[in-house]
Design a protein around this motif. Structure first.
Motif, PDB file in Angstrom:
ATOM      1  N   THR A  52       0.846  -1.058  -0.151  1.00  0.00           N
ATOM      2  CA  THR A  52      -0.023  -0.541  -0.301  1.00  0.00           C
ATOM      3  C   THR A  52       0.956   1.527   0.584  1.00  0.00           C
ATOM      4  N   SER A  53       0.034   2.755  -0.237  1.00  0.00           N
ATOM      5  CA  SER A  53       1.137   3.958   0.018  1.00  0.00           C
ATOM      6  C   SER A  53       1.346   3.481   0.880  1.00  0.00           C
ATOM      7  N   LYS A  86      -7.268  -1.739   4.902  1.00  0.00           N
ATOM      8  CA  LYS A  86      -6.830  -0.630   4.248  1.00  0.00           C
ATOM      9  C   LYS A  86      -6.175  -1.011   3.075  1.00  0.00           C
ATOM     10  N   GLY A  87      -6.071  -0.426   1.660  1.00  0.00           N
ATOM     11  CA  GLY A  87      -5.124  -1.400   0.657  1.00  0.00           C
ATOM     12  C   GLY A  87      -5.453  -2.624   0.513  1.00  0.00           C
TER      13      GLY A  87
END
Length: 239
Positions: A52-53, A86-87
Motif C-alpha cells: 500500500t502507499s 486498508k489496501g
C-alpha cells in the motif's frame, strides 16, 4: 548493537521487494529453492503482489498476519473482514479467500477420506479439521464406517445449534442404514474455538449411543472440534 528475532523480522519486512537482491525476493526464491523456503508472510506477500502507499508488500503481509492472529486466524477470515483492511479491495480479497479455500480443498483431497481407516479420535480430527475448525457456525457431521472402520461417507447433517432437542435420531442413522454401515462417529465443532464438550453434548451422545444399540449400528465416538484442538467424549467418559 543487539536485537531480538522480532527486530530481525521488522528489519527484513521494512525493505521493499525491488530494493532486495533479486535472489532474495520471494518469487525468485520459490523458483530457486521451492515455496517451503519462504516464511508465512513471504508466501502471503506473493499472493498480495503489491503493498500500500507507504508500506511495502512484505510489511503489508506481516501486518495482515498479525491483525488476524497468524495462520489460524487467517484460516477463519471472511471476505468482509479482509475488505476492512486498508489496501485490500474486492479483487484482492476475493483472491485471498480463493487461495485459502483452495488450500482447504487440497488438504481434504489428500486425506483420501473415502477410504481412510479411523483408529482414533486424532484420525477423526485430521479427517475433518481443514473444513470444520474454521466454520463460524456449529455443524454436526456423521462419519459412516464399515466393519474395519474404513470411511464409507461423511454426512453433513445439521447447521446451527446442535443439541438434543433439534437432533432427530432417525436422521443421524439414515445414511448408515442406507449404506449398511457397521458404525458411525459423530463430530461437531464449537465456533468459540474451545472444544470442551457441553452438558448437552453428553446428552446427545447418550441418546445416539442407545439408539445405535437398538439398530445394531455402533456409535464409536463423538468428537468435538475446536480451533486447532479436539476432545473425544468417549475418552472423557471411559471407565
Amino acid at each position: 548493537m543487539a536485537f531480538d528475532s522480532d527486530d530481525c523480522e521488522k528489519i527484513t519486512t521494512a525493505f521493499r521487494i525491488k530494493e532486495m537482491p533479486r535472489t532474495d525476493r520471494p518469487r525468485e526464491r520459490i523458483i530457486l529453492a521451492g515455496a517451503g523456503s519462504l516464511t508465512n508472510y513471504e508466501l502471503l506477500a506473493v499472493l498480495l503482489k503489491t503493498g500500500t502507499s507507504g508500506m511495502g508488500v512484505l510489511e503489508f503481509a506481516e501486518m495482515i498476519l498479525r491483525r488476524f492472529g497468524g495462520l489460524s486466524g487467517l484460516d477463519r477470515v471472511t471476505f468482509d473482514q479482509l475488505r476492512q483492511v486498508k489496501g485490500i479491495g474486492e479483487a484482492k480479497a476475493a483472491e485471498l479467500i480463493a487461495a485459502i479455500e483452495f488450500g482447504k480443498r487440497i488438504h481434504e483431497a489428500t486425506a483420501n477420506r473415502e477410504s481412510r481407516q479411523i483408529r482414533s479420535a486424532e484420525d477423526v480430527y485430521e479427517l475433518v479439521c481443514a473444513k470444520m475448525r474454521s466454520l463460524d457456525h456449529e455443524e454436526l457431521w456423521v462419519i459412516n464406517v464399515d466393519s474395519k472402520n474404513r470411511v464409507l461417507a461423511i454426512d453433513q447433517l445439521y447447521k446451527g445449534s446442535v443439541n438434543a432437542s433439534t437432533i432427530r435420531i432417525a436422521e443421524v442413522f439414515q445414511g448408515a442404514v442406507s449404506r449398511k454401515a457397521m458404525g458411525i462417529i459423530l463430530v461437531h465443532n464449537h465456533p468459540s474455538g474451545d472444544p470442551t464438550p457441553s452438558d448437552l453434548d453428553f446428552v446427545v451422545t447418550r441418546n445416539v449411543k442407545e439408539a445405535g444399540r437398538i439398530l445394531e449400528i455402533a456409535l464409536l465416538d463423538h468428537v468435538v472440534i475446536g480451533a486447532g484442538d479436539y476432545r473425544s467424549i468417549f475418552d472423557l467418559t471411559a471407565d
